[in-house]
Design an enzyme around this catalytic site. Structure first.
Site, PDB file in Angstrom:
ATOM      1  N   ASP A  21       1.073  -0.838  -0.093  1.00  0.00           N
ATOM      2  CA  ASP A  21      -0.086   0.378  -0.309  1.00  0.00           C
ATOM      3  C   ASP A  21       0.663   1.276   0.255  1.00  0.00           C
ATOM      4  OD1 ASP A  21      -2.206  -1.941   1.219  1.00  0.00           O
ATOM      5  OD2 ASP A  21      -3.170  -0.474   0.654  1.00  0.00           O
TER       6      ASP A  21
ATOM      7  N   TYR B 259      -8.591  11.661   5.016  1.00  0.00           N
ATOM      8  CA  TYR B 259      -8.975  11.764   3.360  1.00  0.00           C
ATOM      9  C   TYR B 259      -9.988  12.497   2.868  1.00  0.00           C
ATOM     10  CZ  TYR B 259      -4.941   8.614   4.490  1.00  0.00           C
ATOM     11  OH  TYR B 259      -3.822   8.497   5.187  1.00  0.00           O
TER      12      TYR B 259
ATOM     13  N   HIS C 102      -5.306   4.389  11.848  1.00  0.00           N
ATOM     14  CA  HIS C 102      -4.871   3.791  11.550  1.00  0.00           C
ATOM     15  C   HIS C 102      -3.547   2.997  12.397  1.00  0.00           C
ATOM     16  CE1 HIS C 102      -6.107   4.693   7.293  1.00  0.00           C
ATOM     17  NE2 HIS C 102      -6.352   3.331   7.141  1.00  0.00           N
TER      18      HIS C 102
ATOM     19  N   ASP D 188      -8.523  10.593   9.524  1.00  0.00           N
ATOM     20  CA  ASP D 188      -8.942   9.569   9.245  1.00  0.00           C
ATOM     21  C   ASP D 188      -9.689   8.735  10.109  1.00  0.00           C
ATOM     22  OD1 ASP D 188      -7.104   8.425  10.077  1.00  0.00           O
ATOM     23  OD2 ASP D 188      -5.808   7.419   8.314  1.00  0.00           O
TER      24      ASP D 188
ATOM     25  N   HIS E 185       3.767   4.090   9.533  1.00  0.00           N
ATOM     26  CA  HIS E 185       3.868   2.873   9.560  1.00  0.00           C
ATOM     27  C   HIS E 185       4.786   2.652   8.508  1.00  0.00           C
ATOM     28  CE1 HIS E 185      -0.980   2.222   9.410  1.00  0.00           C
ATOM     29  NE2 HIS E 185      -1.033   3.329   8.061  1.00  0.00           N
TER      30      HIS E 185
ATOM     31  N   ASP F 238      -4.230   9.107  14.756  1.00  0.00           N
ATOM     32  CA  ASP F 238      -5.156   8.659  13.076  1.00  0.00           C
ATOM     33  C   ASP F 238      -6.047   7.342  13.211  1.00  0.00           C
ATOM     34  OD1 ASP F 238      -3.422   8.762   9.745  1.00  0.00           O
ATOM     35  OD2 ASP F 238      -4.339   6.333  10.251  1.00  0.00           O
TER      36      ASP F 238
HETATM   37  C1  Q6M Z   1      -5.076   1.896   1.538  1.00  0.00           C
HETATM   38  C2  Q6M Z   1      -6.753   0.555   1.282  1.00  0.00           C
HETATM   39  C3  Q6M Z   1      -7.505   1.112   0.330  1.00  0.00           C
HETATM   40  C4  Q6M Z   1      -1.159   7.322   6.980  1.00  0.00           C
HETATM   41  C5  Q6M Z   1      -2.656   6.459   6.579  1.00  0.00           C
HETATM   42  C6  Q6M Z   1      -2.096   5.846   5.641  1.00  0.00           C
HETATM   43  C7  Q6M Z   1      -2.987   4.613   4.891  1.00  0.00           C
HETATM   44  C8  Q6M Z   1      -3.006   3.841   4.496  1.00  0.00           C
HETATM   45  C9  Q6M Z   1      -3.969   3.119   4.169  1.00  0.00           C
HETATM   46  C10 Q6M Z   1      -3.783   2.088   3.344  1.00  0.00           C
HETATM   47  N1  Q6M Z   1      -5.468   0.896   2.679  1.00  0.00           N
HETATM   48  N2  Q6M Z   1      -8.338   1.260   0.355  1.00  0.00           N
HETATM   49  O1  Q6M Z   1      -2.031   6.111   8.102  1.00  0.00           O
HETATM   50  O2  Q6M Z   1      -3.938   6.841   7.129  1.00  0.00           O
HETATM   51 ZN    ZN Z   2      -4.634   6.738   8.857  1.00  0.00          ZN
END
Ligand code: Q6M
Ligand code: ZN
Length: 627
Positions: A84, A297, A166, A257, A127, A164
């Site tokens: 990703d 996003y 994630h 996000d 990440h 965040d």
């Molecule tokens: C994307 C899947 C798309 C900085 C962050 C990056 C998130 C990466 C997500 C990757 N997956 N459907 O943590 O926001």
């Molecule tokens: Zn994120």
């Protein structure tokens, strides 16, 4: 700012959302709202190789270094070895700027050039790992910043708060065995079904070796988390641990996000929750806080969230929190359950009481005079006549009451933000004055008032209880028979009980009473005053006795928004106090949802494994001990 990161069209697939507009809309919002003008801009620099090597391997750096010279074909192939993430010929340059921006901010904050700040950067960082790009991230901006702060500025302990949506597994891996960096992350998890789908994002990853206890994961097993969930986790999990840790610097992996409308997070927290999250961190580390953008996003909620964060960093009062209806029972992860049970501790020994109520001051008459009023702050000294001094309590009570009303009215009109009042005669007059206020308000309105008297003189409390018929008035009184034994207990009580209760009660004014010989040190007092200013749009009114002039300066400083001094690393609280506070929480949680930390377990797989083993692991998280 670095705007110039874009991807060639044929490399767009899953990174459609990580677009340059994220930065442009955020910056535009800061300019339009006038916030940008109030900030000091710090010139960006590229992170040096030495900076990058603090976290990353030489092999990885050498590989990334070659990307600007690769053909698109080669770039594609290079990209495919990671998850990703997408390499553009320009990304190496941008990634160096992103990390460098974080370092410039750390320099400015650690040297005191600015109090705090935010770096708006792309690509994000949390990440990325020692030898691998991942999840839109090339270099781990915040991990580099943490090590840089230690190395260059002698920071002993760094707290990283990753809000965040994630899991910043790259940050976790960097500091897994390092007790000098405490990493906290909440993240969408859904029992490992959500990206990056790692077992080690679960609550039982608490760190390794010497770092055991210094990694705190709060996995969300459902989407749709709301403001209450976020506040609840801050109050019951993060803040108790953070205060005990006593960082020299707070770094925020500031991904938005986790806000409503984000296609990745699918959470429901409103942008203004970030004002509160920010505020709650601003009394740690003497206010030294660097936020570094990660995700976010939704091009509507992202700029709003950025503005809320920056506005709070600038010292503006946080807006009233909205929609606080308690944490989501079934999805607050089991870690929260265990951790909060371990966290909630002793109760307050010496502060007298804190009184939260809604002010309906328009019906009152202003009796007293106002002396010295500035835009943000009103210093209000009661000048009692000699005769009042000699005569009954009631006179002082009346004067105090009228002074309070005058200030409350000013606050309601937003002419002043906060203030303090020095009363001449304290011991009996003030509780009665306050009680009169309550009863008076109650007689006129359907006012709900909640008392948290903390070990005040018992005869006064009994008087209050008698006057306050729980069934007929809307006044609730919470009395603790005895106080707590120490600072640890006090802070735990404030974080785990008072703050959530205050947030849920949502008062329009916080009245903070400090009785003589409260036994509170200035720093504890300032922490309390500072934290409570997250409520009631910062409308805090402090009552102190006129004899206690020494408290005036620290109080003023807090009310004006200075960060409270650190309390030092705290030890764990004594068991009796933990029990007492937990009992109180259990009683109160019937009415106060933000005190509900013991939601039922969700049924899915990994959670059936909760047993003594996991409990032990979680206990370590809390038991970060000084020695
Ligand atoms: C994307 C899947 C798309 C900085 C962050 C990056 C998130 C990466 C997500 C990757 N997956 N459907 O943590 O926001
Ligand atoms: Zn994120």
């Amino acid at each position: 700012f670095n705007y110039s990161l874009g991807y060639p069209n044929d490399m767009l697939p899953a990174c459609k959302i990580e677009v340059p507009e994220r930065l442009t809309v955020s910056h535009e919002a800061l300019v339009k709202s006038g916030l940008a003008d109030r900030c000091v801009s710090i010139p960006v620099r590229e992170a040096t190789e030495a900076d990058i090597l603090l976290v990353h391997s030489e092999d990885y750096l050498e590989a990334v270094k070659k990307t600007p010279f690769m053909t698109l074909e080669d770039l594609k192939e290079f990209t495919l070895q990671y998850g990703d993430v997408y390499f553009h010929p320009n990304i190496y340059h941008c990634a160096k700027l992103a990390a460098g921006a974080a370092l410039q901010l750390v320099d400015s904050v650690m040297t005191g050039k600015v109090r705090n700040g935010m770096a708006l950067v792309r690509p994000p960082g949390h990440h990325s790992m020692r030898s691998a790009a991942n999840g839109f991230c090339v270099f781990n901006n915040v991990a580099i910043a943490a090590l840089y702060a230690k190395q260059k500025h002698g920071a002993k302990r760094v707290l990283i708060v990753d809000w965040d949506v994630h899991h910043g597994q790259g940050v976790q891996y960097s500091f897994e065995d390092d007790p000098s960096v405490l990493y906290f992350s909440w993240h969408r998890y859904e029992h490992q079904k959500f990206w990056p789908n790692l077992k080690e994002s679960d609550y039982d990853s608490v760190g390794k070796g010497k770092g055991a206890g210094f990694n705190v994961n709060v996995p969300w097993n459902k989407v749709g988390m709301k403001n209450s969930d976020y506040l609840s986790v801050f109050c019951h999990v993060l803040l108790p641990v953070a205060y005990e840790f006593c960082p020299d610097l707070v770094l925020v992996c500031a991904g938005f996000d986790s806000a409503i409308g984000d296609p990745e997070g699918e959470m429901c927290a409103s942008p203004d929750i970030f004002a509160h999250l920010t505020h709650l961190l601003m009394n740690l580390a003497g206010g030294k806080l660097c936020a570094v953008l990660e995700g976010g996003y939704n091009l509507t909620s992202l700029p709003q969230s950025v503005c809320q964060t920056v506005q709070t960093l600038l010292g503006d009062p946080a807006p009233l929190p909205v929609n606080l209806d308690g944490p989501c029972q079934r999805s607050v992860s089991s870690s929260v359950r265990f951790m909060s049970q371990m966290c909630v501790c002793d109760f307050v020994m010496k502060v007298n009481y804190i009184f939260l109520f809604s002010a309906h001051s328009s019906l009152f008459t202003v009796f007293d005079q106002l002396i010295g009023c500035t835009e943000k702050m009103c210093l209000f000294f009661s000048t009692l006549r000699e005769s009042f001094l000699k005569d009954a309590d009631e006179s002082d009570a009346l004067t105090t009451l009228s002074s309070l009303i005058a200030l409350m009215e000013q606050m309601e009109k937003n002419e002043v933000c906060s203030g303090y009042h020095l009363c001449l005669v304290f011991s009996n007059a003030v509780p009665r004055a306050v009680a009169n206020t309550v009863l008076l308000c109650f007689n006129l309105h359907e006012l709900q008032a909640y008392f948290i008297p903390l070990n005040y003189c018992l005869s006064d409390l009994q008087w209050l209880i008698k006057k306050t018929d729980v069934n007929t008035s809307h006044v609730r009184l919470f009395v603790l028979p005895q106080g707590c034994s120490d600072v640890s207990g006090f802070i735990q009580a404030v974080l785990g009980l008072l703050l959530p209760l205050g947030y849920e009660y949502d008062p329009s004014l916080v009245l903070l009473v400090r009785a003589p010989e409260s036994g509170l040190s200035d720093s504890v007092w300032q922490q309390l005053t500072g934290l409570l200013q997250g409520l009631a749009q910062g409308h805090t009114l402090v009552l102190m006795q006129e004899g206690e002039k020494a408290c005036v300066a620290p109080t003023t400083s807090s009310l004006l928004g200075d960060a409270a001094p650190c309390l030092g690393q705290l030890h764990t609280s004594v068991p009796e106090d933990v029990e007492m506070l937990e009992r109180l929480r259990q009683t109160l949680q019937v009415d106060w949802k933000l005190l509900q930390t013991t939601g039922e377990f969700t049924t899915a797989t990994s959670h059936n494994k909760i047993n003594t083993h996991n409990l032990t692991a979680c206990t370590i998280v809390i038991g970060i001990s000084v020695s």
